[in-house]
Motif scaffolding. Structure first.
Motif, PDB file in Angstrom:
ATOM      1  N   PRO A 124      63.650  63.326  15.796  1.00 44.65           N
ATOM      2  CA  PRO A 124      62.585  63.918  14.973  1.00 44.65           C
ATOM      3  C   PRO A 124      61.438  62.941  14.711  1.00 44.65           C
ATOM      4  O   PRO A 124      60.272  63.333  14.662  1.00 44.65           O
ATOM      5  CB  PRO A 124      63.317  64.284  13.679  1.00 44.65           C
ATOM      6  N   LEU A 125      61.765  61.640  14.542  1.00 42.82           N
ATOM      7  CA  LEU A 125      60.720  60.643  14.321  1.00 42.82           C
ATOM      8  C   LEU A 125      59.842  60.488  15.559  1.00 42.82           C
ATOM      9  O   LEU A 125      58.616  60.367  15.453  1.00 42.82           O
ATOM     10  CB  LEU A 125      61.350  59.295  13.947  1.00 42.82           C
ATOM     11  N   ASP A 126      60.459  60.483  16.745  1.00 47.26           N
ATOM     12  CA  ASP A 126      59.697  60.402  17.995  1.00 47.26           C
ATOM     13  C   ASP A 126      58.719  61.567  18.106  1.00 47.26           C
ATOM     14  O   ASP A 126      57.547  61.399  18.469  1.00 47.26           O
ATOM     15  CB  ASP A 126      60.640  60.411  19.203  1.00 47.26           C
ATOM     16  N   LYS A 127      59.207  62.762  17.797  1.00 47.55           N
ATOM     17  CA  LYS A 127      58.363  63.953  17.894  1.00 47.55           C
ATOM     18  C   LYS A 127      57.205  63.884  16.902  1.00 47.55           C
ATOM     19  O   LYS A 127      56.065  64.228  17.242  1.00 47.55           O
ATOM     20  CB  LYS A 127      59.209  65.202  17.633  1.00 47.55           C
ATOM     21  N   GLN A 128      57.507  63.434  15.678  1.00 47.39           N
ATOM     22  CA  GLN A 128      56.468  63.353  14.659  1.00 47.39           C
ATOM     23  C   GLN A 128      55.387  62.354  15.046  1.00 47.39           C
ATOM     24  O   GLN A 128      54.184  62.606  14.852  1.00 47.39           O
ATOM     25  CB  GLN A 128      57.090  62.974  13.308  1.00 47.39           C
ATOM     26  N   ARG A 129      55.796  61.216  15.615  1.00 42.96           N
ATOM     27  CA  ARG A 129      54.818  60.208  16.049  1.00 42.96           C
ATOM     28  C   ARG A 129      53.911  60.755  17.139  1.00 42.96           C
ATOM     29  O   ARG A 129      52.709  60.478  17.163  1.00 42.96           O
ATOM     30  CB  ARG A 129      55.558  58.970  16.548  1.00 42.96           C
ATOM     31  N   ARG A 130      54.461  61.526  18.049  1.00 45.72           N
ATOM     32  CA  ARG A 130      53.656  62.102  19.117  1.00 45.72           C
ATOM     33  C   ARG A 130      52.651  63.110  18.574  1.00 45.72           C
ATOM     34  O   ARG A 130      51.512  63.185  19.029  1.00 45.72           O
ATOM     35  CB  ARG A 130      54.565  62.746  20.168  1.00 45.72           C
ATOM     36  N   VAL A 131      53.090  63.895  17.613  1.00 45.66           N
ATOM     37  CA  VAL A 131      52.185  64.858  16.997  1.00 45.66           C
ATOM     38  C   VAL A 131      51.044  64.138  16.284  1.00 45.66           C
ATOM     39  O   VAL A 131      49.871  64.489  16.437  1.00 45.66           O
ATOM     40  CB  VAL A 131      52.956  65.755  16.002  1.00 45.66           C
ATOM     41  N   GLU A 132      51.391  63.103  15.490  1.00 47.95           N
ATOM     42  CA  GLU A 132      50.373  62.371  14.733  1.00 47.95           C
ATOM     43  C   GLU A 132      49.383  61.671  15.664  1.00 47.95           C
ATOM     44  O   GLU A 132      48.172  61.688  15.424  1.00 47.95           O
ATOM     45  CB  GLU A 132      51.048  61.355  13.816  1.00 47.95           C
ATOM     46  N   THR A 133      49.893  61.048  16.727  1.00 49.43           N
ATOM     47  CA  THR A 133      49.013  60.358  17.680  1.00 49.43           C
ATOM     48  C   THR A 133      48.075  61.335  18.364  1.00 49.43           C
ATOM     49  O   THR A 133      46.882  61.054  18.551  1.00 49.43           O
ATOM     50  CB  THR A 133      49.855  59.615  18.731  1.00 49.43           C
ATOM     51  N   SER A 134      48.597  62.491  18.763  1.00 47.87           N
ATOM     52  CA  SER A 134      47.770  63.504  19.427  1.00 47.87           C
ATOM     53  C   SER A 134      46.696  64.033  18.488  1.00 47.87           C
ATOM     54  O   SER A 134      45.545  64.232  18.900  1.00 47.87           O
ATOM     55  CB  SER A 134      48.655  64.661  19.916  1.00 47.87           C
ATOM     56  N   GLU A 135      47.061  64.242  17.230  1.00 49.80           N
ATOM     57  CA  GLU A 135      46.084  64.733  16.252  1.00 49.80           C
ATOM     58  C   GLU A 135      44.984  63.711  16.007  1.00 49.80           C
ATOM     59  O   GLU A 135      43.805  64.057  15.871  1.00 49.80           O
ATOM     60  CB  GLU A 135      46.794  65.081  14.943  1.00 49.80           C
ATOM     61  N   GLU A 136      45.367  62.414  15.960  1.00 44.97           N
ATOM     62  CA  GLU A 136      44.371  61.357  15.776  1.00 44.97           C
ATOM     63  C   GLU A 136      43.399  61.308  16.954  1.00 44.97           C
ATOM     64  O   GLU A 136      42.185  61.141  16.776  1.00 44.97           O
ATOM     65  CB  GLU A 136      45.068  60.009  15.618  1.00 44.97           C
ATOM     66  N   PHE A 137      43.936  61.468  18.156  1.00 45.70           N
ATOM     67  CA  PHE A 137      43.087  61.441  19.354  1.00 45.70           C
ATOM     68  C   PHE A 137      42.121  62.625  19.349  1.00 45.70           C
ATOM     69  O   PHE A 137      40.922  62.476  19.633  1.00 45.70           O
ATOM     70  CB  PHE A 137      43.949  61.466  20.611  1.00 45.70           C
ATOM     71  N   LEU A 138      42.633  63.819  19.012  1.00 46.65           N
ATOM     72  CA  LEU A 138      41.780  65.001  18.973  1.00 46.65           C
ATOM     73  C   LEU A 138      40.700  64.860  17.902  1.00 46.65           C
ATOM     74  O   LEU A 138      39.561  65.301  18.083  1.00 46.65           O
ATOM     75  CB  LEU A 138      42.623  66.249  18.703  1.00 46.65           C
TER      76      LEU A 138
END
Length: 259
Positions: A118-132
């Motif tokens: 779950p932590l891996d998934k959350q980090r990917r979501v946060e990183t993608s949102e920051e990039f967008l």
């Protein structure tokens, strides 16, 4: 007395299979031998094949793999046959009860690249949102010139078939997943270049060849030719080259080749 002594536990049957694998026997030979000795109390052909493959791949333990969540091992084909025999029903009738009355379906596990916490998934979501958020309304303008690269090991393995991975689940449940497979000693390094439109180049490192800065620098010429051929006008508009900080990527000769 003799007949009852032949009813071994599943762990003892696995020990027998492991012993015969060590002797160089095939799954077919092992199944024929166990059937002749143990009869109907012996393991099924599918069970012998699965454990033979696992032991050939280097597995040592006889225990079942640990699974998260509710266990599904109670509704295997082998157990269904035992239930049918115990109740005097046909296997088809038992399957009808499980499907139409217990509302369960038998589905195959689906492949996923890797298991993420779950932590891996959350980090990917946060990183993608920051990039967008950084891109704002210029997402296409920023992503189009990017060319990225990464290396991966491609290994030879014996995957579990769809039939072997099928499990009974209740209606509305998600199908099971298959994660990491048993790897063999045979492997090949692949270097992959791609952009937002797809793969540009896949280079396979020859056996007994080392991935070093000189080799990687030589790939820059190949990927340039691939871009010219597949993405006309992309180089003249400018490229943002994205790579990690592996030593072969940051070496002086590699940087010079990219420039």
């Amino acid at each position: 007395m003799f007949e009852s002594s032949l009813h071994l536990t599943k762990f003892k049957h696995r020990a027998v299979i492991k012993f015969r694998v060590k002797k160089g026997k095939t799954a077919k030979e092992i199944f024929e031998k166990t059937s002749s000795v143990y009869g109907e109390s012996g393991p099924s052909s599918a069970t012998v094949k699965r454990w033979t493959r696992l032991f050939q791949q280097g597995r040592e333990t006889l225990e079942d793999d640990l699974r998260s969540g509710r266990p599904n091992t109670a509704v295997t084909d082998e157990n269904i046959e035992k239930i049918a025999e115990e109740l005097g029903f046909s296997k088809e009738r038992v399957g009808d009860i499980m499907h139409n009355h217990l509302h369960m379906n038998k589905v195959s596990a689906r492949w996923v690249p890797k298991m993420l916490t779950p932590l891996d998934k959350q980090r990917r979501v946060e990183t993608s949102e920051e990039f967008l958020d950084l891109c704002k309304d210029n997402l296409e303008e920023i992503c189009t010139p990017i060319v990225t690269v990464d290396e991966t090991w491609i290994r030879q393995y014996d995957p579990e078939s769809k039939q072997e991975s099928m499990q009974w689940i209740e209606k509305g449940e998600r199908p099971p997943k298959k994660f990491k497979v048993e790897k063999s000693a045979s492997k090949l390094m692949a270097t992959i270049f791609w952009d937002c439109e797809g793969v540009l180049l896949i280079d396979y490192l020859l056996k007994k060849t080392t991935m070093n800065a000189e080799y990687y620098a030589g790939l820059s010429k190949k990927v340039r030719e691939a871009i010219v051929e597949k993405r006309r006008g992309k180089i003249s508009k400018g490229i943002l080259f994205l790579q990690d900080n592996a030593p072969v990527h940051t070496a002086r000769i590699a940087r010079q080749a990219l420039r």
